[in-house]
Design a protein around this motif. Structure first.
Motif, PDB file in Angstrom:
ATOM      1  N   ASP A   1    -121.246 -24.897  44.328  1.00  0.00           N
ATOM      2  CA  ASP A   1    -122.007 -24.919  43.082  1.00  0.00           C
ATOM      3  C   ASP A   1    -122.619 -26.306  42.925  1.00  0.00           C
ATOM      4  O   ASP A   1    -122.319 -27.226  43.693  1.00  0.00           O
ATOM      5  N   PHE A   2    -123.464 -26.458  41.923  1.00  0.00           N
ATOM      6  CA  PHE A   2    -124.106 -27.736  41.666  1.00  0.00           C
ATOM      7  C   PHE A   2    -123.124 -28.706  41.025  1.00  0.00           C
ATOM      8  O   PHE A   2    -122.075 -28.309  40.526  1.00  0.00           O
ATOM      9  N   ILE A   3    -123.513 -29.978  40.978  1.00  0.00           N
ATOM     10  CA  ILE A   3    -122.623 -30.981  40.392  1.00  0.00           C
ATOM     11  C   ILE A   3    -122.599 -30.903  38.875  1.00  0.00           C
ATOM     12  O   ILE A   3    -121.633 -31.312  38.252  1.00  0.00           O
ATOM     13  N   TYR A   4    -123.671 -30.371  38.280  1.00  0.00           N
ATOM     14  CA  TYR A   4    -123.717 -30.149  36.831  1.00  0.00           C
ATOM     15  C   TYR A   4    -123.791 -28.650  36.568  1.00  0.00           C
ATOM     16  O   TYR A   4    -124.574 -27.943  37.194  1.00  0.00           O
ATOM     17  N   ILE A   5    -122.986 -28.197  35.624  1.00  0.00           N
ATOM     18  CA  ILE A   5    -122.932 -26.774  35.275  1.00  0.00           C
ATOM     19  C   ILE A   5    -122.953 -26.664  33.748  1.00  0.00           C
ATOM     20  O   ILE A   5    -122.268 -27.425  33.066  1.00  0.00           O
ATOM     21  N   PHE A   6    -123.750 -25.744  33.242  1.00  0.00           N
ATOM     22  CA  PHE A   6    -123.698 -25.385  31.827  1.00  0.00           C
ATOM     23  C   PHE A   6    -122.928 -24.080  31.718  1.00  0.00           C
ATOM     24  O   PHE A   6    -123.384 -23.042  32.165  1.00  0.00           O
ATOM     25  N   GLN A   7    -121.731 -24.125  31.130  1.00  0.00           N
ATOM     26  CA  GLN A   7    -120.953 -22.927  30.834  1.00  0.00           C
ATOM     27  C   GLN A   7    -121.448 -22.355  29.500  1.00  0.00           C
ATOM     28  O   GLN A   7    -121.885 -23.096  28.632  1.00  0.00           O
TER      29      GLN A   7
END
Length: 176
Positions: free
Chosen positions: A164-170
């Motif tokens: 996955d990417f280093i930044y995630i919006f849950q």
């Protein structure tokens, strides 16, 4: 006709070489080109229609990478080390404006990017900090590629999961 095709080929190769050289030398031509396009000021205005704190793409650049050996891939992999300003945002509801990048439209998987599709992390050599994985709260509408919109979510910092990417919006949502 051959001269025209040859000239086009030379121009394309020159542009590719310039982009490669710029990336190698650490010159981010996309940065200069689009810097003002997506800048947002941090806002904690209680009257704003957004529930979360507005963040900027420049804020997401507060990180470095450290190579560590990965047993699964049997090689050195650069892992992110997040700066203090980013760590303070982890777990908070934040919003950012950018270009939608479809990952798997049928599955509702998208990312939001600082740059449009042709200049994004995948195609244009932009950095990993210029794209955010979106895990929507509910099935999202079908976004068009490069659709410019504001997305809100709970920021998760991913320093270990290479899938996955280093930044995630849950619990991501589109802000209209």
């Amino acid at each position: 006709m051959d001269n025209g095709i040859s000239r086009i080929g030379i121009v394309l190769l020159s542009l590719l070489a310039l982009n490669t050289f710029s990336s190698f030398m650490g010159i981010n031509t996309l940065e200069n080109r689009f810097q003002n396009d997506l800048e947002l000021e941090i806002s904690s205005d209680k009257n704003a229609s957004l529930k979360g704190l507005k963040i900027t793409w420049n804020q997401l650049r507060d990180l470095t990478f450290k190579p560590k050996y990965n047993k699964e891939y049997r090689q050195l992999i650069p892992y992110p080390i997040f700066g203090e300003s980013i760590k303070k945002l982890e777990g908070k509801r934040v919003s950012i404006t950018g270009y939608m990048v479809p990952m798997d439209i049928k599955a509702g998987l998208y990312a939001v990017s600082r740059f449009n599709y042709s200049s994004c992390f995948f195609c244009g050599g932009a950095g990993e900090e210029s794209v955010i994985s979106l895990k929507f709260k509910s099935t999202p509408r079908r976004f068009k590629i490069d659709e410019y919109c504001t997305i809100e979510g709970t920021l998760e910092l991913n320093a270990d999961n290479l899938d996955d990417f280093i930044y995630i919006f849950q619990d991501a949502e589109e802000i209209k």
